[in-house]
Design a protein around this motif. Structure first.
Motif, PDB file in Angstrom:
ATOM      1  N   THR A   1       0.843  -1.198   0.000  1.00 61.33           N
ATOM      2  CA  THR A   1       0.000   0.000   0.000  1.00 61.33           C
ATOM      3  C   THR A   1       0.876   1.245   0.000  1.00 61.33           C
ATOM      4  O   THR A   1       2.105   1.148  -0.115  1.00 61.33           O
ATOM      5  CB  THR A   1      -0.981  -0.017   1.195  1.00 61.33           C
ATOM      6  N   THR A   2       0.225   2.398   0.121  1.00 62.37           N
ATOM      7  CA  THR A   2       0.949   3.669   0.051  1.00 62.37           C
ATOM      8  C   THR A   2       0.605   4.543   1.239  1.00 62.37           C
ATOM      9  O   THR A   2      -0.457   4.376   1.860  1.00 62.37           O
ATOM     10  CB  THR A   2       0.606   4.414  -1.259  1.00 62.37           C
ATOM     11  N   MET A   3       1.502   5.468   1.561  1.00 67.59           N
ATOM     12  CA  MET A   3       1.146   6.569   2.464  1.00 67.59           C
ATOM     13  C   MET A   3       1.699   7.840   1.856  1.00 67.59           C
ATOM     14  O   MET A   3       2.629   7.794   1.037  1.00 67.59           O
ATOM     15  CB  MET A   3       1.684   6.336   3.888  1.00 67.59           C
ATOM     16  N   LEU A   4       1.109   8.975   2.223  1.00 71.69           N
ATOM     17  CA  LEU A   4       1.469  10.233   1.580  1.00 71.69           C
ATOM     18  C   LEU A   4       2.024  11.230   2.588  1.00 71.69           C
ATOM     19  O   LEU A   4       1.650  11.233   3.757  1.00 71.69           O
ATOM     20  CB  LEU A   4       0.246  10.836   0.879  1.00 71.69           C
ATOM     21  N   LEU A   5       2.899  12.090   2.085  1.00 68.64           N
ATOM     22  CA  LEU A   5       3.410  13.216   2.861  1.00 68.64           C
ATOM     23  C   LEU A   5       2.568  14.453   2.552  1.00 68.64           C
ATOM     24  O   LEU A   5       1.966  14.553   1.480  1.00 68.64           O
ATOM     25  CB  LEU A   5       4.873  13.501   2.474  1.00 68.64           C
ATOM     26  N   ASP A   6       2.557  15.398   3.509  1.00 68.39           N
ATOM     27  CA  ASP A   6       1.950  16.689   3.180  1.00 68.39           C
ATOM     28  C   ASP A   6       2.992  17.565   2.476  1.00 68.39           C
ATOM     29  O   ASP A   6       4.136  17.122   2.234  1.00 68.39           O
ATOM     30  CB  ASP A   6       1.352  17.351   4.432  1.00 68.39           C
ATOM     31  N   HIS A   7       2.621  18.790   2.138  1.00 70.51           N
ATOM     32  CA  HIS A   7       3.521  19.662   1.383  1.00 70.51           C
ATOM     33  C   HIS A   7       4.685  20.185   2.217  1.00 70.51           C
ATOM     34  O   HIS A   7       5.600  20.805   1.685  1.00 70.51           O
ATOM     35  CB  HIS A   7       2.725  20.802   0.743  1.00 70.51           C
ATOM     36  N   ASP A   8       4.642  19.932   3.547  1.00 74.44           N
ATOM     37  CA  ASP A   8       5.761  20.310   4.403  1.00 74.44           C
ATOM     38  C   ASP A   8       6.659  19.119   4.719  1.00 74.44           C
ATOM     39  O   ASP A   8       7.588  19.241   5.519  1.00 74.44           O
ATOM     40  CB  ASP A   8       5.231  20.917   5.713  1.00 74.44           C
ATOM     41  N   GLY A   9       6.351  17.964   4.122  1.00 76.06           N
ATOM     42  CA  GLY A   9       7.204  16.800   4.336  1.00 76.06           C
ATOM     43  C   GLY A   9       6.860  15.987   5.576  1.00 76.06           C
ATOM     44  O   GLY A   9       7.677  15.171   6.027  1.00 76.06           O
ATOM     45  N   ASN A  10       5.670  16.202   6.123  1.00 75.16           N
ATOM     46  CA  ASN A  10       5.234  15.404   7.268  1.00 75.16           C
ATOM     47  C   ASN A  10       4.443  14.179   6.811  1.00 75.16           C
ATOM     48  O   ASN A  10       3.759  14.223   5.789  1.00 75.16           O
ATOM     49  CB  ASN A  10       4.329  16.237   8.182  1.00 75.16           C
ATOM     50  N   VAL A  11       4.529  13.132   7.608  1.00 72.66           N
ATOM     51  CA  VAL A  11       3.753  11.917   7.362  1.00 72.66           C
ATOM     52  C   VAL A  11       2.273  12.223   7.607  1.00 72.66           C
ATOM     53  O   VAL A  11       1.926  12.819   8.632  1.00 72.66           O
ATOM     54  CB  VAL A  11       4.233  10.794   8.303  1.00 72.66           C
ATOM     55  N   THR A  12       1.392  11.819   6.680  1.00 70.90           N
ATOM     56  CA  THR A  12      -0.035  12.019   6.906  1.00 70.90           C
ATOM     57  C   THR A  12      -0.741  10.681   7.096  1.00 70.90           C
ATOM     58  O   THR A  12      -0.712  10.113   8.179  1.00 70.90           O
ATOM     59  CB  THR A  12      -0.694  12.842   5.776  1.00 70.90           C
ATOM     60  N   GLU A  13      -1.315  10.157   6.019  1.00 70.13           N
ATOM     61  CA  GLU A  13      -2.133   8.948   6.133  1.00 70.13           C
ATOM     62  C   GLU A  13      -2.098   8.211   4.795  1.00 70.13           C
ATOM     63  O   GLU A  13      -1.419   8.636   3.876  1.00 70.13           O
ATOM     64  CB  GLU A  13      -3.572   9.323   6.526  1.00 70.13           C
ATOM     65  N   GLY A  14      -2.824   7.111   4.729  1.00 71.09           N
ATOM     66  CA  GLY A  14      -2.894   6.342   3.500  1.00 71.09           C
ATOM     67  C   GLY A  14      -4.340   6.035   3.167  1.00 71.09           C
ATOM     68  O   GLY A  14      -5.261   6.497   3.855  1.00 71.09           O
ATOM     69  N   PRO A  15      -4.565   5.265   2.093  1.00 73.77           N
ATOM     70  CA  PRO A  15      -5.936   4.973   1.664  1.00 73.77           C
ATOM     71  C   PRO A  15      -6.670   4.073   2.659  1.00 73.77           C
ATOM     72  O   PRO A  15      -6.561   2.852   2.596  1.00 73.77           O
ATOM     73  CB  PRO A  15      -5.746   4.282   0.311  1.00 73.77           C
ATOM     74  N   GLY A  16      -7.389   4.717   3.575  1.00 74.16           N
ATOM     75  CA  GLY A  16      -8.192   3.952   4.527  1.00 74.16           C
ATOM     76  C   GLY A  16      -7.537   3.728   5.869  1.00 74.16           C
ATOM     77  O   GLY A  16      -8.040   2.935   6.667  1.00 74.16           O
ATOM     78  N   PHE A  17      -6.426   4.413   6.136  1.00 78.55           N
ATOM     79  CA  PHE A  17      -5.773   4.180   7.432  1.00 78.55           C
ATOM     80  C   PHE A  17      -4.982   5.398   7.912  1.00 78.55           C
ATOM     81  O   PHE A  17      -4.560   6.227   7.125  1.00 78.55           O
ATOM     82  CB  PHE A  17      -4.845   2.959   7.366  1.00 78.55           C
ATOM     83  N   ASN A  18      -4.801   5.482   9.232  1.00 80.42           N
ATOM     84  CA  ASN A  18      -3.854   6.406   9.864  1.00 80.42           C
ATOM     85  C   ASN A  18      -2.520   5.692  10.060  1.00 80.42           C
ATOM     86  O   ASN A  18      -2.449   4.466   9.977  1.00 80.42           O
ATOM     87  CB  ASN A  18      -4.407   6.895  11.206  1.00 80.42           C
ATOM     88  N   VAL A  19      -1.483   6.464  10.318  1.00 86.91           N
ATOM     89  CA  VAL A  19      -0.114   5.940  10.457  1.00 86.91           C
ATOM     90  C   VAL A  19       0.415   6.298  11.847  1.00 86.91           C
ATOM     91  O   VAL A  19       0.290   7.446  12.288  1.00 86.91           O
ATOM     92  CB  VAL A  19       0.810   6.549   9.381  1.00 86.91           C
ATOM     93  N   PHE A  20       1.002   5.312  12.517  1.00 86.76           N
ATOM     94  CA  PHE A  20       1.613   5.517  13.838  1.00 86.76           C
ATOM     95  C   PHE A  20       3.094   5.155  13.805  1.00 86.76           C
ATOM     96  O   PHE A  20       3.488   4.193  13.140  1.00 86.76           O
ATOM     97  CB  PHE A  20       0.939   4.625  14.889  1.00 86.76           C
TER      98      PHE A  20
END
Lengths: 304, 304
Positions: A179-198
């Motif tokens: 699967t994938t997770m995405l960064l925001d435009h400031d380079g912070n970890v956000t979330e992925g398709p259907g999940f949060n990230v810890f």
């Protein structure tokens, strides 16, 4: 034979097979993705944290300025009767509010539309299969794409704007990742398709606060971690810091706590589920059975 | 009575009343807004720049990595037979490619989905009514919201991710404005719901290049302006510069050239359509009749 065995939908008070439920091609829920939803899990014959999911859904509906003409009890009744008709003991249950069609010819005013509610359910969905979760998932950070910022589309109002996730998923699948997770435009970890990230740092759990859905499973993870004496930090999580985590996991109503073994080419916790994620995953499935968090479903009598 | 008079849809080779066309509630085109589309105008019995619209649509489909199993000719045939059956001489004609449903249980891989094409048409839609356009529209710049950035969702692949526009539209309607336009995160003018934005400085026409749809009507405006000896600049348009424009107008396949009289509390061209917009609007409706840009429709014989 129960034609609802593969899932059902609730539309206008009627329960029908999920495959028969559709929305008009001119509904703004489709043509403007002007729609909000929530997904509550059913496990072993009971809804989990049903009131919390419905409360978030109702907050999303209010934020989207929709009026679906149904109160909390009516929503609960719809979900109960729908799932009860399917005999599904483990189910993915979606409740949806759509802007609807605009009955005023040529109007582009969202206030004119006929908002509506519907629901549907299918057998329980794991966003990461249990087989993969047992080994630890591989996650690809989207390279060509950044998470839609919160001042463009509010991620706390659960929505179908998945174009960024879809781009990330194509990258991930092409690279052989789960699967994938995405960064925001400031380079912070956000979330992925259907999940949060810890991320786990010693006894501390860190997850994003802004620019992400405040998932009910995310909250359940925070609640479980508190009960275990962990320290919680909900704040921006820069990628540079993320790389130094002891272990990483995902949270989703579609599977609970999902251990991660690798992100890009960075191996976490010896390329296996880490001890914190493993413990929280086990606790999550125990909590799914907690009577104080469950709402038992009365299933329809199957026809003889 | 022609049940198609209010519009028709083309689904799987069959033409049906537009109100009967729907997509499944589990189609990723809906649940992930994983869908691309285009809209070609029909005016006085002919498609305008049909090949250009279909070419852009096909580019969007390819960019989205969908396979709809139809070539250019098949798409043209579908649109022809659908519009021809309605008797509509002026029509808004949408062609749509959706990711479709995922037949693999539990799969979250977009590559597994069954992509599909459909089309629908309704009487011609003006994104700004002719009455408003004749006086000049009022436009509200979204304050709480910025356009979704191009590295989150590619705006050149025409899409249904309208959450940002919907937020702007609610602001605009609450403030009594006709429509909204959005800035990007750098403070440049981008576009609005269904239109591009142009600013006129003397003999020079400026419109955004990045972060916006490359509208076919935008291109028609550029073509018309070239034919009139104007200078074209497609580049970032900072809001500070925009305020100093002599006049402002919008372009859309839903109405052509749409003069703007006011943006927020800034009045343009004496709060009336400016001379350049007025001239281009007139030329646009002339060009709609140009045989070299038109594809005449053969209408079905109405039943006796």
């Amino acid at each position: 034979m129960n034609t609802l065995a593969q899932g059902a939908a609730w539309v206008g008070g009627r329960v029908l097979p999920v495959g028969d439920a559709a929305i008009p091609v001119t509904d703004w829920g489709l043509t403007h993705s002007d729609i909000t939803y929530d997904v509550v899990p059913v496990w072993n014959g009971g809804f989990f944290r049903l009131s919390d999911y419905i409360a978030r859904f109702e907050a999303s509906v209010a934020s989207a300025r929709m009026d679906i003409g149904m109160d909390t009890l009516a929503i609960k009744d719809a979900l109960h009767s729908m799932v009860g008709a399917t005999q599904l003991k483990n189910s993915y249950v979606a409740m949806v509010a759509s802007r609807g069609r605009n009955p005023v010819p040529g109007s582009r005013d969202p206030r004119d539309c006929a908002n509506h509610f519907y629901a549907w359910c299918v057998p329980y969905v794991h966003v990461i299969t249990p087989e993969v979760a047992s080994k630890g998932a591989t996650v690809w950070i989207g390279k060509s794409v950044r998470r839609i910022p919160r001042d463009s589309v509010n991620p706390k109002v659960k929505n179908y704007h998945w174009g960024d996730f879809t781009s990330g998923l194509f990258e991930a699948k092409d690279q052989g990742y789960d699967t994938t997770m995405l960064l925001d435009h400031d380079g912070n970890v956000t979330e992925g398709p259907g999940f949060n990230v810890f991320a786990v740092f010693g006894n501390t759990l860190v997850t994003a606060d802004l620019g992400v859905l405040h998932g009910i499973t995310r909250q359940t993870v925070l609640d479980m971690a508190t009960s275990k004496g962990m320290t919680l930090e909900t704040r921006a999580l820069p990628l540079d810091e993320f790389w130094n985590a002891d272990e990483v996991f995902l949270s989703s109503s579609g599977g609970g706590v999902l251990p991660v073994a690798r992100v890009d080419d960075r191996v976490f916790s010896n390329e296996a589920p880490g001890p914190v994620a493993t413990d929280l995953r086990k606790t999550y499935f125990e909590w799914l059975e907690r009577s104080d968090l469950r709402t038992e479903i009365t299933y329809a009598q199957p026809h003889a």
